[in-house]
Design an enzyme around this catalytic site. Structure first.
Site, PDB file in Angstrom:
ATOM      1  CG  ASP A   8       0.493 -10.257  -1.915  1.00 26.61           C
ATOM      2  OD1 ASP A   8       0.699  -9.027  -1.962  1.00 26.61           O
ATOM      3  OD2 ASP A   8       0.972 -11.071  -2.727  1.00 26.61           O
ATOM      4  CG  ASP A 129      -0.213  -7.875 -12.418  1.00 26.15           C
ATOM      5  OD1 ASP A 129       0.755  -7.241 -11.966  1.00 26.15           O
ATOM      6  OD2 ASP A 129      -1.350  -7.810 -11.936  1.00 26.15           O
TER       7      ASP A 129
END
EC number: 5.3.1.16
Length: 240
Positions: A8, A129
């Site tokens: 990330d 998500d």
């Protein structure tokens, strides 16, 4: 099943967030390319990249870090975060990405996802998500009324390569994945599903395998950096 180590990217560094909160970021490596190379050397066959700044900005922000990873690694990589138009999709694929992940735009403009999947077979994934079963967008800052299953079913016949399903409340919290919800989604659609969020031990990997759902793979981040999951052991468990 494939182990997808998560890289990330925030402000050019490799970080992990806690439940998706940008102000709760832990920097694990300020050289993302070196981190990617380490994952490859440890036996990972894929890389999972997220442009966290890009997810909020709606356009690529950490392109230099992504390109450095692509230059130094030979394994395929998938990228999500800030990819919201055909030109950006095409640009990333031309630069060597194996797969782009479309999240917010899958809710806002599903036709784009379908067009991209048709134009680039096998190279377009959908990122779903969810918070309490509802899809979150704009870097998880906004929760919609769309359920994860409803969104997944919209792309059932579109040729999407995979769905990356993340339980936001588990992400970075080291509390284990939502095995039941992930398995239910994988069993409900024909698109391969990749599990994400909360994977914090080898037992979590075993639990996802034991679910019997047709999962393509598992994404893990913090547990790999903290050393709670040994990468070669994880690869062996998932590939068995």
């Amino acid at each position: 099943m494939i182990l997808y180590p998560a890289i990330d990217l925030k402000d050019g560094a490799c970080v992990r967030l806690y439940k998706g909160e940008m102000d709760q970021a832990t920097v694990f490596n300020d050289d993302p390319a070196a981190q990617a190379a380490a994952f490859e050397a440890a036996g990972c066959a894929w890389l999972h990249l997220v442009d966290l700044n890009g997810a909020f900005a709606g356009a690529p922000v950490n392109a230099a870090a992504v390109e450095a990873i692509l230059d130094c690694c030979s394994v395929p990589a998938q990228l999500g975060g800030g990819i919201r138009d055909m030109a950006t999709i095409e640009s990333w694929l031309e630069r060597g990405l194996a797969r782009v992940i479309l999240g917010t735009v899958a809710v806002r403009d599903p036709a784009l996802v379908k067009d991209a999947a048709a134009a680039f077979p096998g190279k377009v994934a959908v990122g779903i998500d969810a918070r309490d079963g509802r899809v979150a967008v704009e870097g998880w800052a906004e929760t919609t009324d769309v359920t994860a299953l409803d969104l997944a079913r919209r792309f059932e016949d579109a040729g999407v390569a995979a769905i990356i399903y993340t339980d936001i409340d588990r992400d970075g919290a080291m509390q284990g994945p939502n095995v039941d919800a992930t398995a239910a989604l994988a069993n409900a659609v024909s698109i391969p599903v990749i599990a994400s969020g909360g994977v914090s031990s080898l037992d979590d990997l075993r639990a996802l395998k034991a679910s019997g759902a047709p999962l393509d793979g598992v994404i893990s981040g913090r547990a790999l950096y903290d050393g709670q999951i040994d990468v070669p052991s994880a690869v062996e468990i998932l590939s068995a």
